[in-house]
Design a protein around this motif. Sequence first.
Motif, PDB file in Angstrom:
ATOM      1  N   ILE A  43       8.130  15.409  13.044  1.00 48.03           N
ATOM      2  CA  ILE A  43       8.479  14.503  12.118  1.00 48.03           C
ATOM      3  C   ILE A  43       9.671  14.785  11.009  1.00 48.03           C
ATOM      4  CG2 ILE A  43       7.381  13.468  10.090  1.00 48.03           C
ATOM      5  CD1 ILE A  43       4.839  13.408  11.628  1.00 48.03           C
ATOM      6  N   MET A  44       9.358  16.396  10.699  1.00 47.03           N
ATOM      7  CA  MET A  44      10.230  16.589   9.803  1.00 47.03           C
ATOM      8  C   MET A  44      11.615  17.049  10.398  1.00 47.03           C
ATOM      9  SD  MET A  44       7.981  19.638   7.909  1.00 47.03           S
ATOM     10  CE  MET A  44       9.294  20.288   6.825  1.00 47.03           C
ATOM     11  N   GLN A  45      11.931  17.260  11.591  1.00 49.63           N
ATOM     12  CA  GLN A  45      13.188  17.280  12.240  1.00 49.63           C
ATOM     13  C   GLN A  45      13.932  15.976  12.214  1.00 49.63           C
ATOM     14  OE1 GLN A  45      14.761  20.242  13.776  1.00 49.63           O
ATOM     15  NE2 GLN A  45      16.359  19.034  13.638  1.00 49.63           N
ATOM     16  N   ARG A  46      13.104  14.704  12.075  1.00 51.65           N
ATOM     17  CA  ARG A  46      13.958  13.298  12.101  1.00 51.65           C
ATOM     18  C   ARG A  46      14.143  13.000  10.536  1.00 51.65           C
ATOM     19  NH1 ARG A  46       9.553  10.511  16.148  1.00 51.65           N
ATOM     20  NH2 ARG A  46      10.173  11.544  18.077  1.00 51.65           N
ATOM     21  N   ARG A  47      13.718  13.685   9.684  1.00 54.84           N
ATOM     22  CA  ARG A  47      13.870  13.037   8.129  1.00 54.84           C
ATOM     23  C   ARG A  47      14.256  14.292   7.402  1.00 54.84           C
ATOM     24  NH1 ARG A  47       9.115   9.468   6.784  1.00 54.84           N
ATOM     25  NH2 ARG A  47      10.253   9.563   5.050  1.00 54.84           N
TER      26      ARG A  47
END
Length: 395
Positions: A262-266
Amino acid sequence: MLLATILVVAANLRPAITVVGPLIERIGDDTGMDPAMLGVLGAAPVFTFAAVSPFVHHLGRRVGRDRAIFLALLTLTVGTLLRAVEVIPSALFLGTVLLAGSIGVINVLVPILVKQDFPDRVPMMTAAYTAALTAAAAAASGTAVPLADALGWQAALAGTGLLALLGAGLWSIRLSRRRGSSAPRASERVPAAAGEERSVWTSALAWQVTLFFGLQSSIFYFFLTWMASIHTAQGFSERAGGYGVAAFQAVGIVATLVVGRIMQRRDDHRLVAVGLGLAMATGVAGMIVLPPLMPVWAVVCGLASTATLMLSLTMVSLRAGSAAQATRLSGMAQGVGYLIGGVLPVLAGQLFESTGSWEPPLYAALVVIGIYTGLGYVCGRDVRIPPARPTSAHR
């Protein structure tokens, strides 16, 4: 090879520490230490991290990050074995401080290696090494009591030294591939600070990251030290308490990989910080209100705690404006942060000794969770510490 070496060194960051929690009452019975002193034993690694972390960048600059980690792995092996030697007075504390100092060096340098080796995939790679860290820590906790039953608690403590020795062996292969000169290569040296580089100690964002790291660490080490005792206080067996500590850590493997994706995408991580804080508060409140469901709450807290650790480590890498600044921020966050993190385990032991109940420590944990959730929201913004002070030409 880069990935394998980072994962194996990550696997050495917690087992020597997590193996103590499930055995802490047995250690107390054999050594005569009271709960307050056992709390000091549980917090000793955290305070050692705090003492070592601010100075790691000097070691990295002098010998190189890779060589510093190799030396730390060898020292970790020695400290782990020393801790199990009964004939040496205070060996338990001396070995603990030695192994914790070694882990403190690695703690600071591994996030920088991730940023160096995988610059475009920091969240996912941080999640991967946090998962490796968590898996090894859970295995150490889960096998601690059975090993102690079979061989004694000293042998159970010494067993994690084999993993450190394996890590040193694999890391030596990485070193041999980079060998070619007596001085560290430019890619593995910690750069010296430029004359105009902004100090992280004067940055509000750096302090927010540091306090967030420290307070979430205090919850992790509180449960690492006392989770098994909280289980037994509710009528569970010592072995069940050990499994509870193992579950608390093991379930975090899934959480870190999911949250890491999730953090990689935002780039904005505020909602992630708030969601993890609410999950942790739910688990702690459940221990107070419905203690017979301790295994369930251990799982809930484990999911939130490990993912929050990964979030804090990612923030150290992403909030820095340069590689040199990332090293200094890592040292600051872990130096001051672990100093904060060591307070709650000691305070919890004293509160339990004075009240005979785990409710006061759990209420204290809820307060800490509320504070670090607010900090996580603030430093979860997509911002960076400026890498350099403005010069007169820019004013």
